[in-house]
Motif scaffolding. Structure first.
Motif, short mmCIF file in Angstrom:
data_model
loop_
_atom_site.label_atom_id
_atom_site.label_comp_id
_atom_site.label_asym_id
_atom_site.label_seq_id
_atom_site.Cartn_x
_atom_site.Cartn_y
_atom_site.Cartn_z
N GLU B 286 0.82 -1.21 0.00
CA GLU B 286 0.00 0.00 0.00
C GLU B 286 0.85 1.26 0.00
O GLU B 286 0.59 2.20 -0.73
N THR B 287 1.86 1.28 0.85
CA THR B 287 2.64 2.50 1.03
C THR B 287 3.96 2.50 0.25
O THR B 287 4.50 3.56 -0.05
N ARG B 288 4.48 1.30 -0.06
CA ARG B 288 5.81 1.26 -0.67
C ARG B 288 5.81 0.86 -2.13
O ARG B 288 6.85 0.94 -2.80
N GLY B 289 4.69 0.32 -2.57
CA GLY B 289 4.70 -0.29 -3.91
C GLY B 289 5.12 -1.74 -3.80
O GLY B 289 5.11 -2.33 -2.72
N GLY B 290 5.53 -2.30 -4.93
CA GLY B 290 5.74 -3.75 -4.95
C GLY B 290 4.41 -4.42 -5.20
O GLY B 290 3.43 -3.76 -5.57
N GLY B 291 4.33 -5.68 -4.97
CA GLY B 291 3.07 -6.40 -5.18
C GLY B 291 3.32 -7.81 -5.65
O GLY B 291 4.44 -8.32 -5.56
N MET B 292 2.27 -8.42 -6.17
CA MET B 292 2.38 -9.79 -6.64
C MET B 292 2.63 -9.76 -8.16
O MET B 292 2.12 -8.91 -8.87
N ASP B 311 11.78 3.30 1.23
CA ASP B 311 11.80 4.42 0.27
C ASP B 311 11.11 4.07 -1.03
O ASP B 311 11.12 4.87 -1.97
N GLY B 312 10.52 2.89 -1.07
CA GLY B 312 9.79 2.51 -2.28
C GLY B 312 10.66 1.90 -3.36
O GLY B 312 10.21 1.73 -4.50
N ASN B 313 11.90 1.58 -3.02
CA ASN B 313 12.79 0.97 -4.02
C ASN B 313 12.76 -0.55 -3.91
O ASN B 313 12.61 -1.10 -2.82
N TYR B 314 12.95 -1.18 -5.06
CA TYR B 314 12.97 -2.64 -5.10
C TYR B 314 14.03 -3.18 -4.13
O TYR B 314 15.17 -2.70 -4.10
N LYS B 315 13.63 -4.19 -3.34
CA LYS B 315 14.60 -4.84 -2.46
C LYS B 315 14.84 -6.28 -2.86
O LYS B 315 15.96 -6.69 -3.09
N THR B 316 13.77 -7.06 -2.97
CA THR B 316 13.98 -8.47 -3.31
C THR B 316 12.69 -9.08 -3.85
O THR B 316 11.61 -8.49 -3.76
N SER B 317 12.84 -10.25 -4.41
CA SER B 317 11.71 -11.04 -4.88
C SER B 317 12.21 -12.48 -5.02
O SER B 317 13.34 -12.68 -5.47
N ALA B 318 11.47 -13.43 -4.67
CA ALA B 318 10.28 -13.37 -3.88
C ALA B 318 10.66 -13.74 -2.45
O ALA B 318 11.54 -14.56 -2.25
N LEU B 319 9.97 -13.13 -1.51
CA LEU B 319 10.22 -13.47 -0.10
C LEU B 319 9.24 -14.56 0.28
O LEU B 319 8.07 -14.31 0.55
#
Lengths: 89, 575
Positions: B286-292, B311-319
């Motif tokens: 909701e607040t940072r972005g990302g998603g499925m 900060d809304g930057n990509y960190k990792t996928s998939a957790l």
């Protein structure tokens, strides 16, 4: 009596039984009756506040229950199926 | 086979540094993924070979249906002799490489030999113009994300990559093979069993596959295939969609069932289940972005989460659930955000999050650091890249760090750390861990049924192992949960042959038989079909009463073939 259909992940308290006949006129009453027969089962289905856990779904005669699902009525011969969103990882 | 491209295979000789293509044997036409890998290893690899020597064979095999329009069908198997277990290994991953290989008509890549100079690095290029081994010393030591950035400067944006990070280059037994996802990120890993080390031992830093604008493979019975795929997709989307919010949403249920291991599996429940619950990740969207998103083109499951930082930057996928468990609860780490950092580090270095999490927990349990020390865990992962003695021991997995620390609580089967799903409440799954040729691997045959009577363990485990072997050979993702009837129908429409469900079951059994035969040749005996003592002697759950107490005869029975029954053909793959 209505029949409660138990998914595999929740068959610990039922010692492997997949179907239980339970007396009750609502989902809530039937789940309470099932827990009396198999202690520990109810805690897997509802949370501490008494609401259905978010990872569970209930189906009455194949149709998904909506809204206040625990208050939904059940009649003799109804099948109440529990589905749990748990698989793999 | 299907219309259009003729099936081919690629043979790579890393001693001579050559790559050639040849027709794919007609006898293997219905083999793909895990079953194909098992057949090739049985026929072409000495089970007694040094896993990191020139005699080991690295197999990269897309599933039969990869590259077609069947939904969620593009997975690839990475196979070889495992440096972790000493037995055969298949690790299965999503991403786009499997589909791209199949679009080019390649059913498998078989890599043998080893360069004379271990300091050299090479890449393998696969595209419509051919196949080539190319020098790649400039990629030496690069972490996976930086590597892929560089590769996308060198290759078209349509390319996908399989790669290793520093852990693979150092030939550590917990090393993975990364596959790029639909966005070109090296986030999908063939993680288990140290096959990244095998790739590293061959000096192969990456495989670049560019299918360009090639279309999906054309089935033999086109109209019916497309209609069935459409109908199948519709039925899936109308169903419960268990993975809608990713595997991490399983945390609270697993905790409830005492299969959310805490502090090196000394407990089955974690007090931090709420802060590690995947729901927290979903809330962050909701607040940072990302998603499925879908990790590979054409996936309808879309279980893969994309996690952003504050900060809304990509960190990792998939957790994933497994990562939240092994690098989180099992290490006493309570914050999903710390686990996300650890996950990113593992993906960067090219490490299995299950094996690495188990190893860090053993280090903590043996007094090396406090449980819950997230910053310490991150520091250790960075040490792996630096090649320190401790870093190498952690990177070599649970048994290696247990030996180094002289610690006895090392929860493994056949030298491989247990995944999250615990064999003490889930005993039939424990039978899988004992008997699967893969060692402790939930994707080999997971049974989540804590009330199952002991008399059913052996058959349930065998049937689950067969269902999953069939799935992992098809290219389908286990999360789509296809059964043998589904797979038979897809194969029939794709190939134009009448492939029966009984044939699928037979091929799945042959896959297991090939793998068991390999392990027998490697020196495994029935005495190896067991779990570590700590899982037998120490319980979890109420009063620590849940122990793995399955008798040896029940375990042994899982390897004796049961007469197939109707339920086998309808059993959904689950892993």
């Amino acid at each position: 009596m209505p029949t409660l259909v138990i998914p595999p992940p929740y068959r610990g308290p039922t010692q492997g039984r997949d179907r239980i006949e339970v007396a009750g006129r609502s989902v809530r009453e039937c789940l309470a009756a099932a827990d009396a027969l198999h202690p520990g089962l109810l805690a897997m289905i509802v949370d501490a506040g008494g609401a259905l856990h978010r990872f569970n779904r209930l189906f009455r005669n194949g149709d998904p229950l909506q809204g206040d699902v625990l208050a939904a009525p059940l009649a003799d011969g109804d099948e109440l199926e529990l589905l749990s969103a748990i698989a793999g990882g | 086979m299907a219309e259009g491209l003729a099936d081919k295979m690629i043979r790579v000789d890393m001693t001579a540094l050559t790559a050639t293509t040849e027709p794919f044997p007609a006898a293997w036409r219905l083999l793909g993924g895990r079953a194909l890998s098992a057949r090739i290893l049985r026929d072409e690899c000495d089970p007694k070979c040094d896993p990191l020597g020139p005699g080991n064979v690295l197999v990269l095999a897309p599933g039969v249906l990869a590259g077609t329009s069947a939904p969620t069908s593009g997975r690839i198997s990475v196979g070889g002799k495992s440096p972790l277990t000493g037995g055969i290994k298949e690790a299965n991953a999503g991403g786009n490489p499997g589909q791209d290989l199949q679009k080019l008509g390649y059913r498998v890549i078989v890599v043998k030999g080893k360069p004379a100079d271990p300091d050299k690095r090479y890449g393998l290029e696969v595209d419509a113009t051919g196949v080539r081994v190319v020098p790649a010393d400039d990629t030496k030591g690069l972490w996976n994300y930086a590597l892929c950035e560089r590769l996308y400067q060198r290759y078209p944006q349509s390319a996908s990559f399989m790669s290793i990070g520093p852990a693979g280059e150092m030939q550590l037994s917990g090393a993975s093979v990364a596959c790029t996802d639909e966005k070109g990120r090296p986030a999908r890993h063939a993680a288990r069993g140290g096959l990244g080390a095998v790739m590293g031992s061959k000096g192969l830093k990456y495989v670049a596959i560019d299918a360009g604008k090639l279309a999906v493979r054309s089935p033999a019975v086109r109209k019916d295939f497309f209609a069935y795929a459409k109908e199948y997709t519709k039925a899936y989307q109308a169903g419960p969609q268990m993975f809608k919010w990713g595997t991490s949403s399983v945390v609270p249920v697993a905790n409830m069932l005492n299969t959310f291991p805490y502090k090196n599996r000394t407990e089955g429940q974690s007090p931090d289940a709420a802060t590690l619950d995947g729901k927290r990740i979903v809330e962050s969207f909701e607040t940072r972005g990302g998603g499925m998103h879908n990790c590979m083109t054409g996936c309808i499951v879309q279980c893969s989460n994309v996690v952003h930082d504050k900060d809304g930057n990509y960190k990792t996928s998939a957790l994933e659930f497994e990562t939240l468990t092994l690098l989180g609860a099992n290490c006493g780490i309570a914050s999903w955000e710390d686990v996300a950092d650890l996950d990113r580090l593992c993906d960067e270095l090219g490490l299995d999050t299950i094996e690495t999490g188990a190893a860090i927990a053993i280090y903590m349990d043996s007094g090396g650091m406090e449980f819950g020390d997230a910053e310490g865990a991150k520091r250790i992962l960075r040490e792996i890249a630096e090649g320190t003695e401790l870093g190498r021991a952690i990177g070599n997995g649970a048994v290696a760090i247990g030996k180094k620390r002289g610690h006895e609580r090392v929860p493994v089967a056949k030298g491989q750390a247990l995944p999250a799903w615990d064999p003490r409440p889930l005993k039939a799954t424990g039978v899988t861990y004992c008997t699967s040729p893969m060692g402790a691997d939930h994707t080999a045959g997971l049974i989540i049924n804590p009330g199952m009577p002991p008399t059913e363990y052996a058959r349930a485990s065998q049937e689950s192992q067969l269902a999953n072997a069939a799935c992992d050979s098809s290219g389908f993702c286990q999360f789509l949960q296809p059964n043998m009837e589904d797979i038979a129908k897809y194969y029939s429409l794709y190939t134009g042959e009448n492939v029966t469900r009984e044939q699928i079951a037979e091929m799945a059994w042959q896959c297991l038989a090939d793998e068991w035969a390999f392990n027998d040749g490697a020196g495994f005996t029935a005495a190896d079909d067991r779990l570590a003592d700590c899982l037998v002697e120490e319980g979890v759950g109420p009063n620590h009463g849940m122990k793995f107490d399955v008798p040896a005869d029940i375990i042994a029975a899982a390897k004796q073939r049961f007469e197939p029954r109707e339920e086998l053909y309808k059993l959904k793959a689950t892993g």
